[in-house]
Design a protein around this motif. Structure first.
Motif, mmCIF file in Angstrom:
data_model
loop_
_atom_site.group_PDB
_atom_site.id
_atom_site.type_symbol
_atom_site.label_atom_id
_atom_site.label_comp_id
_atom_site.label_asym_id
_atom_site.label_seq_id
_atom_site.Cartn_x
_atom_site.Cartn_y
_atom_site.Cartn_z
ATOM 1 N N ALA A 143 0.844 -1.208 0.000
ATOM 2 C CA ALA A 143 0.000 0.000 0.000
ATOM 3 C C ALA A 143 0.876 1.255 0.000
ATOM 4 O O ALA A 143 2.021 1.221 0.457
ATOM 5 C CB ALA A 143 -0.901 0.003 1.224
ATOM 6 N N PRO A 144 0.340 2.367 -0.503
ATOM 7 C CA PRO A 144 1.108 3.623 -0.453
ATOM 8 C C PRO A 144 1.264 4.109 0.988
ATOM 9 O O PRO A 144 0.460 3.770 1.856
ATOM 10 C CB PRO A 144 0.255 4.596 -1.273
ATOM 11 N N THR A 145 2.289 4.925 1.218
ATOM 12 C CA THR A 145 2.535 5.446 2.563
ATOM 13 C C THR A 145 1.414 6.392 2.981
ATOM 14 O O THR A 145 0.740 6.991 2.142
ATOM 15 C CB THR A 145 3.875 6.208 2.628
ATOM 16 N N PHE A 146 1.208 6.508 4.298
ATOM 17 C CA PHE A 146 0.189 7.413 4.822
ATOM 18 C C PHE A 146 0.513 8.853 4.440
ATOM 19 O O PHE A 146 -0.350 9.590 3.998
ATOM 20 C CB PHE A 146 0.079 7.299 6.346
ATOM 21 N N VAL A 147 1.780 9.266 4.680
ATOM 22 C CA VAL A 147 2.209 10.629 4.370
ATOM 23 C C VAL A 147 3.643 10.609 3.850
ATOM 24 O O VAL A 147 4.399 9.678 4.108
ATOM 25 C CB VAL A 147 2.142 11.569 5.604
ATOM 26 N N LYS A 148 3.987 11.667 3.113
ATOM 27 C CA LYS A 148 5.366 11.848 2.650
ATOM 28 C C LYS A 148 5.727 13.319 2.805
ATOM 29 O O LYS A 148 4.856 14.152 3.078
ATOM 30 C CB LYS A 148 5.526 11.368 1.208
ATOM 31 N N VAL A 149 6.988 13.642 2.628
ATOM 32 C CA VAL A 149 7.453 15.017 2.776
ATOM 33 C C VAL A 149 6.675 15.919 1.809
ATOM 34 O O VAL A 149 6.488 15.581 0.643
ATOM 35 C CB VAL A 149 8.975 15.114 2.508
ATOM 36 N N GLY A 150 6.189 17.036 2.340
ATOM 37 C CA GLY A 150 5.428 17.991 1.552
ATOM 38 C C GLY A 150 3.926 17.824 1.663
ATOM 39 O O GLY A 150 3.174 18.719 1.269
ATOM 40 N N ASP A 151 3.459 16.701 2.199
ATOM 41 C CA ASP A 151 2.015 16.479 2.353
ATOM 42 C C ASP A 151 1.439 17.392 3.421
ATOM 43 O O ASP A 151 2.076 17.630 4.452
ATOM 44 C CB ASP A 151 1.718 15.028 2.749
ATOM 45 N N GLN A 152 0.220 17.882 3.179
ATOM 46 C CA GLN A 152 -0.500 18.638 4.192
ATOM 47 C C GLN A 152 -1.438 17.676 4.902
ATOM 48 O O GLN A 152 -2.194 16.951 4.258
ATOM 49 C CB GLN A 152 -1.257 19.802 3.568
ATOM 50 N N VAL A 153 -1.360 17.656 6.218
ATOM 51 C CA VAL A 153 -2.089 16.705 7.048
ATOM 52 C C VAL A 153 -3.144 17.459 7.840
ATOM 53 O O VAL A 153 -2.871 18.525 8.393
ATOM 54 C CB VAL A 153 -1.108 15.975 7.997
ATOM 55 N N LYS A 154 -4.344 16.898 7.904
ATOM 56 C CA LYS A 154 -5.431 17.488 8.680
ATOM 57 C C LYS A 154 -5.429 16.927 10.105
ATOM 58 O O LYS A 154 -4.921 15.836 10.352
ATOM 59 C CB LYS A 154 -6.787 17.157 8.038
ATOM 60 N N ASN A 155 -6.018 17.655 11.024
ATOM 61 C CA ASN A 155 -6.181 17.207 12.399
ATOM 62 C C ASN A 155 -6.908 15.865 12.401
ATOM 63 O O ASN A 155 -7.959 15.730 11.791
ATOM 64 C CB ASN A 155 -6.971 18.253 13.185
ATOM 65 N N GLY A 156 -6.346 14.856 13.067
ATOM 66 C CA GLY A 156 -6.966 13.545 13.150
ATOM 67 C C GLY A 156 -6.581 12.596 12.027
ATOM 68 O O GLY A 156 -6.974 11.438 12.036
ATOM 69 N N GLN A 157 -5.819 13.067 11.052
ATOM 70 C CA GLN A 157 -5.405 12.212 9.940
ATOM 71 C C GLN A 157 -4.287 11.262 10.381
ATOM 72 O O GLN A 157 -3.376 11.648 11.097
ATOM 73 C CB GLN A 157 -4.922 13.072 8.763
ATOM 74 N N THR A 158 -4.354 10.016 9.943
ATOM 75 C CA THR A 158 -3.347 9.022 10.284
ATOM 76 C C THR A 158 -2.037 9.337 9.561
ATOM 77 O O THR A 158 -2.033 9.595 8.354
ATOM 78 C CB THR A 158 -3.834 7.611 9.889
ATOM 79 N N VAL A 159 -0.916 9.299 10.304
ATOM 80 C CA VAL A 159 0.393 9.560 9.709
ATOM 81 C C VAL A 159 1.274 8.304 9.661
ATOM 82 O O VAL A 159 2.208 8.234 8.870
ATOM 83 C CB VAL A 159 1.130 10.715 10.432
ATOM 84 N N CYS A 160 0.983 7.314 10.520
ATOM 85 C CA CYS A 160 1.754 6.073 10.526
ATOM 86 C C CYS A 160 1.074 5.059 11.440
ATOM 87 O O CYS A 160 0.064 5.359 12.067
ATOM 88 C CB CYS A 160 3.194 6.307 10.985
ATOM 89 N N ILE A 161 1.673 3.874 11.502
ATOM 90 C CA ILE A 161 1.224 2.830 12.421
ATOM 91 C C ILE A 161 2.415 2.440 13.283
ATOM 92 O O ILE A 161 3.537 2.325 12.786
ATOM 93 C CB ILE A 161 0.713 1.591 11.659
ATOM 94 N N LEU A 162 2.172 2.234 14.573
ATOM 95 C CA LEU A 162 3.191 1.684 15.464
ATOM 96 C C LEU A 162 2.660 0.353 15.986
ATOM 97 O O LEU A 162 1.573 0.295 16.558
ATOM 98 C CB LEU A 162 3.476 2.630 16.632
ATOM 99 N N GLU A 163 3.436 -0.698 15.768
ATOM 100 C CA GLU A 163 3.051 -2.016 16.260
ATOM 101 C C GLU A 163 3.663 -2.227 17.635
ATOM 102 O O GLU A 163 4.861 -2.053 17.832
ATOM 103 C CB GLU A 163 3.532 -3.109 15.316
ATOM 104 N N ALA A 164 2.836 -2.598 18.580
ATOM 105 C CA ALA A 164 3.296 -2.893 19.935
ATOM 106 C C ALA A 164 2.463 -4.056 20.462
ATOM 107 O O ALA A 164 1.234 -4.019 20.389
ATOM 108 C CB ALA A 164 3.139 -1.680 20.845
ATOM 109 N N MET A 165 3.105 -5.073 20.970
ATOM 110 C CA MET A 165 2.430 -6.248 21.527
ATOM 111 C C MET A 165 1.427 -6.841 20.532
ATOM 112 O O MET A 165 0.301 -7.180 20.888
ATOM 113 C CB MET A 165 1.755 -5.903 22.857
ATOM 114 N N LYS A 166 1.824 -6.923 19.278
ATOM 115 C CA LYS A 166 1.024 -7.504 18.190
ATOM 116 C C LYS A 166 -0.260 -6.728 17.903
ATOM 117 O O LYS A 166 -1.165 -7.231 17.277
ATOM 118 C CB LYS A 166 0.733 -8.975 18.445
#
Length: 145
Positions: free
Chosen positions: A86-109
């Motif tokens: 899948a394409p990345t959530f965000v990249k350099v230069g992207d404008q992000v809105k409040n509440g928009q997902t920027v990445c995923i962090l996996e912890a404890m599965k």
């Protein structure tokens, strides 16, 4: 919310027939889901830590330019996209809105969706895909809009 409490919740959800569970405590919100097709986002955690918690999740780096960092609210593995193909959530230069997902962090599965707490522009991605990150580690340098 402490790690032992979260681990206990994970065990309860794993051993139950629940398919989704949400807990909100102060400014922190945790959503857990059992999915048939990982690695789809299964949990949500805001980019800002709970009020009064040590170490802010968003730090001001340069007041003049309003440069901020979106930092990791947990220890885990950084994923820039919801799936390997899948394409990345965000990249350099992207404008992000409040509440928009920027990445995923996996912890404890569990996959924890990290969201921006304000409108901003991504100036730099400071970690690479599948990199281990620490609590409070800067993930993105952003400029507040």
């Amino acid at each position: 919310m402490d790690l032992e409490k979260i681990e206990g919740l994970v065990k309860i959800i794993e051993n139950s027939s629940l398919t989704e569970f949400t807990l909100k405590e102060g400014d922190m919100k945790i959503t857990m889901s059992k999915l048939d097709h990982p690695p789809v986002v299964a949990a949500g955690v805001p980019a800002a830590a709970a009020a009064g918690a040590p170490g802010p999740a968003v730090e001001e780096a340069d007041q003049e330019d309003e440069k901020l960092f979106i930092t990791s609210p947990i220890v885990g593995t950084f994923y820039s996209a919801p799936a390997p193909d899948a394409p990345t959530f965000v990249k350099v230069g992207d404008q992000v809105k409040n509440g928009q997902t920027v990445c995923i962090l996996e912890a404890m599965k569990l996959m924890n969706e990290i969201q921006s707490d304000f409108d901003c522009e991504i100036e730099a991605v400071l970690v690479s895909n599948e990199q281990k990150v620490e609590y409070g580690q800067p993930l993105f340098r952003v400029k507040k809009l």
